[in-house]
Write an enzyme that holds these catalytic residues in place. Structure first.
Site, mmCIF file in Angstrom:
data_model
loop_
_atom_site.group_PDB
_atom_site.id
_atom_site.type_symbol
_atom_site.label_atom_id
_atom_site.label_comp_id
_atom_site.label_asym_id
_atom_site.label_seq_id
_atom_site.Cartn_x
_atom_site.Cartn_y
_atom_site.Cartn_z
ATOM 1 C CG ASP A 1 5.119 2.675 3.048
ATOM 2 O OD1 ASP A 1 5.305 3.752 2.443
ATOM 3 O OD2 ASP A 1 4.754 2.624 4.240
ATOM 4 C CG HIS B 1 2.043 -1.441 1.095
ATOM 5 N ND1 HIS B 1 0.815 -1.086 1.619
ATOM 6 C CD2 HIS B 1 2.926 -1.441 2.139
ATOM 7 C CE1 HIS B 1 0.947 -0.874 2.919
ATOM 8 N NE2 HIS B 1 2.202 -1.081 3.260
#
Length: 290
Positions: free
Chosen positions: A113, A258
């Site tokens: 992300d 991430h």
């Protein structure tokens, strides 16, 4: 009888000859416009048509269509015959996001992300490429618009690019119009870069509401969450990230990591360790298809 007056018989003969000449000229003109058999050839402009079944001129038995002179051809519009474009089918409005995949056997999904970030995303892409694995990248519009080369690299490697809003806000606090702007603007950036809009989206912080499900579906996207959260955003150390992934591994599991939003060097290093371990354990790293 005067010299300039013709006998009645001679006047009649001249009138008859003139009439015959006019008839021959009219026939020659008609043959110049029609085919040899008297029927209109292909490409000629048709005049007003009579009612169905109306008899035409008796011209003998029909023959094959004549070959027209080049000057008699007309271009025919083809667009009228193209099939109408079918609208893209929109997904149903969900009440909760997908938390895992079903029916995929011993497969898992890796997701990243907040990117793309030129400091960390290239390292993740390089590791995935080394092991010939596919992943999902949920991108933020404000990062994607500045790093469209990385978007194209993701797509070229076979990864799925998803929508993670524009500025990573807490969605339930937004008006519907703002949610639409956050998701719609990001989809536009991805579509301009890749030629297709995202088919998946993920709410920042995993905070969904009814409006986000409805607007996401209107934009043609399905909501995807996760099964295992590495909590790598807290920078717990590469060892901890690796342990969390391997402890949570299982068929259909979706792993959250991430590639942006802070110092993600630990996430990059951890991927290089748990990815080969998952492959050695017999897992396949895949991406969902729609």
């Amino acid at each position: 009888m005067k010299n300039d007056q013709l006998p009645t018989g001679r006047r009649s003969v001249l009138r008859l000859a003139a009439a015959l000449g006019a008839t021959v000229a009219a026939g020659a003109f008609a043959l110049d416009r029609l085919g040899a058999d008297g029927s209109a050839g292909p490409g000629t402009a048709a005049g007003p048509q009579g009612p169905p079944g109306a008899a035409g001129p008796a011209a003998g038995p029909p023959a094959s269509s004549p070959r027209l002179r080049p000057s008699a051809y007309r271009l025919q519009p083809m667009t009228a015959y193209a099939p109408a474009a079918r609208p893209r089918a929109l997904p149903p409005v969900r009440r909760r996001p997908f938390l895992s995949l079903t029916g995929v056997g011993r497969s898992m999904v890796l997701t990243f992300d907040d990117g793309p970030d030129p400091r960390y995303t290239p390292g993740i892409l390089a590791t995935l490429r080394r092991y010939d694995c596919r992943a999902m990248f949920f991108v933020c519009g404000e990062m994607a618009v500045e790093n469209q080369d990385l978007l194209r690299e993701m797509a070229d490697d076979g990864h799925v690019v998803g929508n993670h809003s524009w500025s990573h806000p807490l969605v339930p606090r937004l008006r519907p119009s703002r949610i639409r702007d956050e998701l719609g603007s990001t989809s536009e950036v991805v579509e301009r870069a890749l030629g297709a809009a995202p088919l998946w989206y993920r709410a920042p912080y995993g905070a969904w509401n009814r409006h986000s499900f409805e607007i996401g579906a209107e934009l043609g996207m399905e909501p995807l969450a996760w099964s295992v959260d590495t909590l790598d955003w807290k920078e717990p150390g590469s060892d901890t990230i690796v342990r969390r992934v391997l402890d949570g591994a299982g068929p259909g599991v979706i792993v959250l990591s991430h590639d942006a939003g802070g110092n993600r060097s630990q996430s990059v290093a951890a991927l290089g360790r748990y990815l080969p371990a998952l492959l050695d354990a017999g897992y396949t790293l895949t991406v969902p298809r729609r």
